[in-house]
Design an enzyme around this catalytic site. Structure first.
Site, mmCIF file in Angstrom:
data_model
loop_
_atom_site.group_PDB
_atom_site.id
_atom_site.type_symbol
_atom_site.label_atom_id
_atom_site.label_comp_id
_atom_site.label_asym_id
_atom_site.label_seq_id
_atom_site.Cartn_x
_atom_site.Cartn_y
_atom_site.Cartn_z
ATOM 1 N N ASP A 60 0.242 -7.658 1.517
ATOM 2 C CA ASP A 60 0.599 -6.245 1.628
ATOM 3 C C ASP A 60 2.110 -6.047 1.641
ATOM 4 O O ASP A 60 2.639 -5.232 2.399
ATOM 5 C CB ASP A 60 -0.025 -5.598 2.864
ATOM 6 C CG ASP A 60 0.038 -4.071 2.819
ATOM 7 O OD1 ASP A 60 0.154 -3.527 1.705
ATOM 8 O OD2 ASP A 60 -0.027 -3.437 3.890
ATOM 9 N N SER A 105 4.819 2.759 7.787
ATOM 10 C CA SER A 105 4.510 1.570 7.002
ATOM 11 C C SER A 105 5.676 1.190 6.098
ATOM 12 O O SER A 105 6.233 2.026 5.387
ATOM 13 C CB SER A 105 3.260 1.801 6.146
ATOM 14 O OG SER A 105 2.099 1.680 6.918
ATOM 15 N N HIS A 163 0.812 -1.220 0.000
ATOM 16 C CA HIS A 163 0.000 0.000 0.000
ATOM 17 C C HIS A 163 0.845 1.269 0.000
ATOM 18 O O HIS A 163 0.334 2.354 -0.255
ATOM 19 C CB HIS A 163 -0.993 -0.006 1.165
ATOM 20 C CG HIS A 163 -0.407 0.224 2.517
ATOM 21 N ND1 HIS A 163 -0.181 -0.784 3.421
ATOM 22 C CD2 HIS A 163 -0.011 1.367 3.144
ATOM 23 C CE1 HIS A 163 0.308 -0.283 4.532
ATOM 24 N NE2 HIS A 163 0.436 1.020 4.394
#
Length: 505
Positions: A153, A245, A123
């Site tokens: 992911d 992230s 993402h």
């Protein structure tokens, strides 16, 4: 007067001698006991007897931070069409706010090889038209996409550089709840930031992956439709914020044990719960992306209750959940690896390759580490007796059968065993959902009953497509690739879970 002075001097020396002896005796008697496994720099604890003062040496993270910080990079991406901001923050169901037009966003990544391979979250780089990597020493490189896997992911990118310092891999199977860890990344586009916390849980499934419609882009090198979503997060209370992230979760030896991926938050900021992809799963995924550009995942071919409804499903079958030490199989696909290995409905899988599995999340993660044609050893229980078998995993195309050509919606609904109704605006606003279909009834013997979807649950998306009305629901069900349906569901108690169903005959 002189005698008095002499006595004062004597008393002072005696008192000093007693104090010294007491301190020396305490030091000899109570040496600190190191609370570590010989590998990590945990704090020391002093044994105390009644009345003594505690001395606890606080953990020192300087070596771990220095060892791992140089391998974590800042990733900036340019997005030129409507997409989602590259951050995994759980707000309602879809954590990413839409952005329209050209925009810049950022995240983190981890250097895994000296020649410039970097792992990050899918993402973070999804929908990016350009990527820039800034190293800890401020050098800047353009990056290219090697491959990505929305089902975990994860993504792999590369910069044109040599002689880089690669991070050292740890073993995520060995992490324990309560263990100290560090989260390293670039939150809010700040410089390298290190935060400390503990492992607060393992094998967490939070229903985050698979909740956004995927684009049918012929240039997309992802394996988005080739497998099922796998979530088995390491949960930590080390502060993780937007921008973290793709960064590193490391142990106190500076070894990589996870890739930071998401936070649970109602505000968009850190509220005490962060989630990282275990490195033992990530190593297999990024290895595939490096070698093939896509992920090749072996499939076992079994079904089991979702974590949120497992106890209810077992009780409906007259089984005490406390007696199940493993994963109870509610179904075995015909012609799949499990069926060929002799597994049957009602069997309880306890170990995969000598690794204990106590939940469906653990089972999915352990199997997801393997390739098609890999052979795994399975220890299972049947009728109270322990047995062992070996299964040769299959590729998904071999493991499932497509839905029959000409299957009607009535046939599919009968297999699902459910009735649906559109979600009203009040419920949509309450649960902060953009879409959803309410499950109004569950039929005996259908798939929904078998896997534990209850009446009152909300179907948010099917195969990544949001559903708000019967037309969208029918289209999503009829368009199931290889007869496989991935369902994102909100249970009546507010948990968000993912289900995978085969419509094969």
């Amino acid at each position: 007067m002189m005698n008095k002075a002499i006595w004062i001097v004597i008393v002072v020396f005696v008192a000093a001698g007693v104090s010294f002896a007491t301190v020396k005796f305490t030091e000899d008697y109570d040496q600190p006991v190191a609370a570590n496994d010989g590998k990590e720099n945990f704090h020391s604890i002093t044994r105390l007897s009644a009345g003594q003062t505690a001395f606890v040496a606080h953990p020192d993270f300087t070596e771990a931070a220095d060892a791992a910080s140089w391998q974590v990079v800042h990733i900036k991406v340019e997005i030129s069409r409507q997409s989602y901001a590259p951050e995994g923050v759980m707000q309602g169901y879809d954590p990413r706010e839409p952005r329209v037009g050209s925009a810049m966003a950022s995240g983190s990544g981890v250097i895994i090889s000296a020649d410039g391979y970097i792992v990050t979250n899918n993402h973070v780089i999804e929908n990016a038209t350009a990527m820039q990597v800034i190293l800890a020493d401020k050098r800047t490189f353009k990056a290219k996409l090697i491959g990505r896997d929305p089902n975990t992911d994860l993504a792999l990118i590369k910069i044109d550089a040599t002689g880089l310092s690669a991070i050292k891999f740890g073993n995520s199977d060995r992490v324990q709840v309560g263990q100290w860890v560090l989260a390293i990344g670039f939150p809010f586009s700040l410089n390298t930031t290190v935060t400390a916390g503990i492992i607060s849980a393992k094998e967490r499934n939070i229903g985050l992956i698979g909740n956004k419609e995927r684009q049918n882009d012929p240039n997309d090198r992802s394996s988005s439709n080739a497998g099922s979503a796998v979530e088995a997060y390491i949960q930590t209370d080390a502060a993780i914020n937007p921008g973290n992230s793709g960064g590193a979760l490391v142990n106190t030896s500076g070894e990589l044990i996870g890739i930071n991926a998401a936070i649970a938050s109602q505000t968009g900021g850190y509220e005490g719960y962060g989630f990282a992809i275990p490195i033992n799963l990530a190593r297999k995924i990024i290895g595939d992306l490096k070698k093939y550009g896509v992920v090749k995942r072996g499939m076992l071919g079994v079904s089991f209750p979702a974590p949120a409804t497992e106890d209810q499903v077992l009780r409906q079958k007259g089984i005490d959940p406390g007696t199940i030490k493993g994963v109870y199989l509610t179904g075995v696909q015909t012609g799949g690896a499990a069926a060929e290995a002799g597994l049957k409905e009602g069997d309880i899988i306890q170990k995969i390759d000598s690794l204990q599995v106590m939940s469906s999340v653990e089972l999915s993660e352990k199997v997801a580490r393997h390739h098609p044609n890999d052979q795994i050893k399975i220890i299972y229980s049947r009728g109270g007796k322990i047995a062992t078998t070996e299964a040769t995993l299959k590729a998904q195309a071999e493991n499932t059968q497509p839905a029959k050509v000409g299957s009607s919606m009535e046939d599919i609904y009968n297999k699902l065993g459910a009735k649906f109704a559109p979600l009203d605006d009040r419920a949509r606003q309450y649960f902060q959902l953009r879409a959803g279909m309410l499950v109004t009834a569950i039929a005996r013997g259908g798939f929904f009953e078998q896997i534990g979807i209850q009446a009152g649950s909300i179907i948010v998306s099917i195969n990544g497509s949001e559903v708000s009305n019967p037309i969208e629901l029918n289209k999503a069900l009829m368009g199931a690739s290889n007869g496989i349906i991935h369902i994102a569901c909100l249970t009546p108690d507010g948990l968000r879970v993912m289900f995978n169903i085969s419509l094969g005959a």
